[in-house]
Design a protein around this motif. Structure first.
Motif, PDB file in Angstrom:
ATOM      1  N   LEU A 111       0.863  -1.171   0.000  1.00 22.08           N
ATOM      2  CA  LEU A 111       0.000   0.000   0.000  1.00 22.08           C
ATOM      3  C   LEU A 111       0.903   1.225   0.000  1.00 22.08           C
ATOM      4  N   MET A 112       0.797   2.029  -1.036  1.00 27.75           N
ATOM      5  CA  MET A 112       1.596   3.239  -1.126  1.00 27.75           C
ATOM      6  C   MET A 112       0.731   4.401  -0.676  1.00 27.75           C
ATOM      7  N   VAL A 113       1.229   5.200   0.247  1.00 25.44           N
ATOM      8  CA  VAL A 113       0.519   6.398   0.680  1.00 25.44           C
ATOM      9  C   VAL A 113       1.426   7.600   0.467  1.00 25.44           C
ATOM     10  N   GLU A 114       0.827   8.720   0.155  1.00 26.59           N
ATOM     11  CA  GLU A 114       1.575   9.967   0.051  1.00 26.59           C
ATOM     12  C   GLU A 114       1.312  10.768   1.318  1.00 26.59           C
ATOM     13  N   VAL A 115       2.366  11.166   1.976  1.00 28.51           N
ATOM     14  CA  VAL A 115       2.233  11.960   3.194  1.00 28.51           C
ATOM     15  C   VAL A 115       2.263  13.427   2.790  1.00 28.51           C
ATOM     16  N   ALA A 116       1.097  14.041   2.797  1.00 33.47           N
ATOM     17  CA  ALA A 116       0.986  15.437   2.371  1.00 33.47           C
ATOM     18  C   ALA A 116       1.499  16.394   3.435  1.00 33.47           C
ATOM     19  N   ASP A 117       1.381  16.000   4.710  1.00 30.30           N
ATOM     20  CA  ASP A 117       1.774  16.886   5.798  1.00 30.30           C
ATOM     21  C   ASP A 117       2.388  16.050   6.930  1.00 30.30           C
ATOM     22  N   PRO A 118       3.700  15.813   6.871  1.00 29.20           N
ATOM     23  CA  PRO A 118       4.345  14.981   7.895  1.00 29.20           C
ATOM     24  C   PRO A 118       4.153  15.498   9.322  1.00 29.20           C
ATOM     25  N   GLU A 119       4.143  16.827   9.488  1.00 29.28           N
ATOM     26  CA  GLU A 119       3.954  17.385  10.834  1.00 29.28           C
ATOM     27  C   GLU A 119       2.562  17.064  11.368  1.00 29.28           C
ATOM     28  N   ALA A 120       1.549  17.136  10.524  1.00 30.14           N
ATOM     29  CA  ALA A 120       0.187  16.813  10.946  1.00 30.14           C
ATOM     30  C   ALA A 120       0.071  15.319  11.263  1.00 30.14           C
ATOM     31  N   LEU A 121       0.748  14.488  10.480  1.00 26.41           N
ATOM     32  CA  LEU A 121       0.750  13.049  10.742  1.00 26.41           C
ATOM     33  C   LEU A 121       1.413  12.773  12.086  1.00 26.41           C
ATOM     34  N   GLN A 122       2.542  13.426  12.338  1.00 24.96           N
ATOM     35  CA  GLN A 122       3.205  13.279  13.645  1.00 24.96           C
ATOM     36  C   GLN A 122       2.300  13.754  14.774  1.00 24.96           C
ATOM     37  N   ALA A 123       1.617  14.866  14.572  1.00 26.55           N
ATOM     38  CA  ALA A 123       0.718  15.391  15.605  1.00 26.55           C
ATOM     39  C   ALA A 123      -0.404  14.398  15.905  1.00 26.55           C
ATOM     40  N   ALA A 124      -0.948  13.769  14.873  1.00 28.00           N
ATOM     41  CA  ALA A 124      -1.998  12.771  15.076  1.00 28.00           C
ATOM     42  C   ALA A 124      -1.463  11.582  15.864  1.00 28.00           C
ATOM     43  N   ALA A 125      -0.246  11.142  15.529  1.00 26.90           N
ATOM     44  CA  ALA A 125       0.359  10.018  16.248  1.00 26.90           C
ATOM     45  C   ALA A 125       0.632  10.391  17.705  1.00 26.90           C
ATOM     46  N   LEU A 126       1.104  11.601  17.938  1.00 28.12           N
ATOM     47  CA  LEU A 126       1.389  12.041  19.308  1.00 28.12           C
ATOM     48  C   LEU A 126       0.109  12.169  20.124  1.00 28.12           C
ATOM     49  N   THR A 127      -0.957  12.644  19.499  1.00 30.79           N
ATOM     50  CA  THR A 127      -2.253  12.713  20.186  1.00 30.79           C
ATOM     51  C   THR A 127      -2.711  11.319  20.580  1.00 30.79           C
ATOM     52  N   ASP A 128      -2.579  10.366  19.650  1.00 31.96           N
ATOM     53  CA  ASP A 128      -2.954   8.982  19.939  1.00 31.96           C
ATOM     54  C   ASP A 128      -2.063   8.399  21.042  1.00 31.96           C
ATOM     55  N   LEU A 129      -0.765   8.664  20.947  1.00 32.20           N
ATOM     56  CA  LEU A 129       0.186   8.176  21.951  1.00 32.20           C
ATOM     57  C   LEU A 129      -0.188   8.665  23.348  1.00 32.20           C
ATOM     58  N   ARG A 130      -0.532   9.929  23.456  1.00 35.34           N
ATOM     59  CA  ARG A 130      -0.875  10.500  24.766  1.00 35.34           C
ATOM     60  C   ARG A 130      -2.162   9.922  25.331  1.00 35.34           C
ATOM     61  N   SER A 131      -3.019   9.383  24.468  1.00 35.04           N
ATOM     62  CA  SER A 131      -4.288   8.817  24.938  1.00 35.04           C
ATOM     63  C   SER A 131      -4.138   7.377  25.428  1.00 35.04           C
ATOM     64  N   ARG A 132      -2.993   6.768  25.147  1.00 36.10           N
ATOM     65  CA  ARG A 132      -2.763   5.365  25.525  1.00 36.10           C
ATOM     66  C   ARG A 132      -2.274   5.256  26.958  1.00 36.10           C
ATOM     67  N   ASP A 133      -2.598   4.129  27.577  1.00 34.67           N
ATOM     68  CA  ASP A 133      -2.166   3.849  28.943  1.00 34.67           C
ATOM     69  C   ASP A 133      -0.796   3.160  28.890  1.00 34.67           C
ATOM     70  N   LEU A 134       0.262   3.966  28.859  1.00 34.73           N
ATOM     71  CA  LEU A 134       1.634   3.453  28.780  1.00 34.73           C
ATOM     72  C   LEU A 134       2.414   3.958  29.985  1.00 34.73           C
ATOM     73  N   ASP A 135       3.445   3.192  30.348  1.00 35.03           N
ATOM     74  CA  ASP A 135       4.307   3.716  31.414  1.00 35.03           C
ATOM     75  C   ASP A 135       5.146   4.854  30.825  1.00 35.03           C
ATOM     76  N   ALA A 136       5.677   5.688  31.689  1.00 32.08           N
ATOM     77  CA  ALA A 136       6.387   6.901  31.257  1.00 32.08           C
ATOM     78  C   ALA A 136       7.571   6.581  30.349  1.00 32.08           C
ATOM     79  N   GLY A 137       8.306   5.539  30.652  1.00 34.95           N
ATOM     80  CA  GLY A 137       9.466   5.185  29.830  1.00 34.95           C
ATOM     81  C   GLY A 137       9.076   4.804  28.419  1.00 34.95           C
ATOM     82  N   GLU A 138       8.037   3.981  28.272  1.00 30.02           N
ATOM     83  CA  GLU A 138       7.565   3.578  26.945  1.00 30.02           C
ATOM     84  C   GLU A 138       7.018   4.785  26.188  1.00 30.02           C
TER      85      GLU A 138
END
Length: 102
Positions: free
Chosen positions: A17-44
């Motif tokens: 599956l080939m995807v074009e990343v039109a806005d890498p910063e927005a993609l990173q922001a979405a991933a960081l938002t998702d990351l912050r919503s997860r129940d992970l220990d601080a180190g992970e």
């Protein structure tokens, strides 16, 4: 996944599956938002945060956002098969896939 006995018949399904990343910063922001919503220990959380923000291509962010369960979900409607495992690999590409010749 069911508790059916092992029949010994396995098929490996490959998908490109080939995807074009039109806005890498927005993609990173979405991933960081998702990351912050997860129940992970601080180190992970810190490790994942560093990996996502250090990758300017967005591949690590996309890898965070697409889970193996998402991949298994592609076939969950097919009752005649029992998904065993999913492996996800995302890498930078030179461009769009070339069309196949007849």
């Amino acid at each position: 996944m069911s508790n059916r006995p092992d029949t010994g018949t396995y098929l490996c399904v490959s998908l490109d599956l080939m995807v074009e990343v039109a806005d890498p910063e927005a993609l990173q922001a979405a991933a960081l938002t998702d990351l912050r919503s997860r129940d992970l220990d601080a180190g992970e959380r810190d490790t994942q945060l560093a990996q996502i923000t250090a990758d300017p291509t967005g591949a690590t962010a996309l890898r965070w956002l697409i889970t193996p369960d998402d991949i298994l979900g592609l076939v969950d409607r097919i009752t005649e098969i029992d998904p065993v495992e999913a492996v996800l690999e995302i890498s930078e590409s030179e461009g769009a896939l070339a069309p196949e010749e007849d």
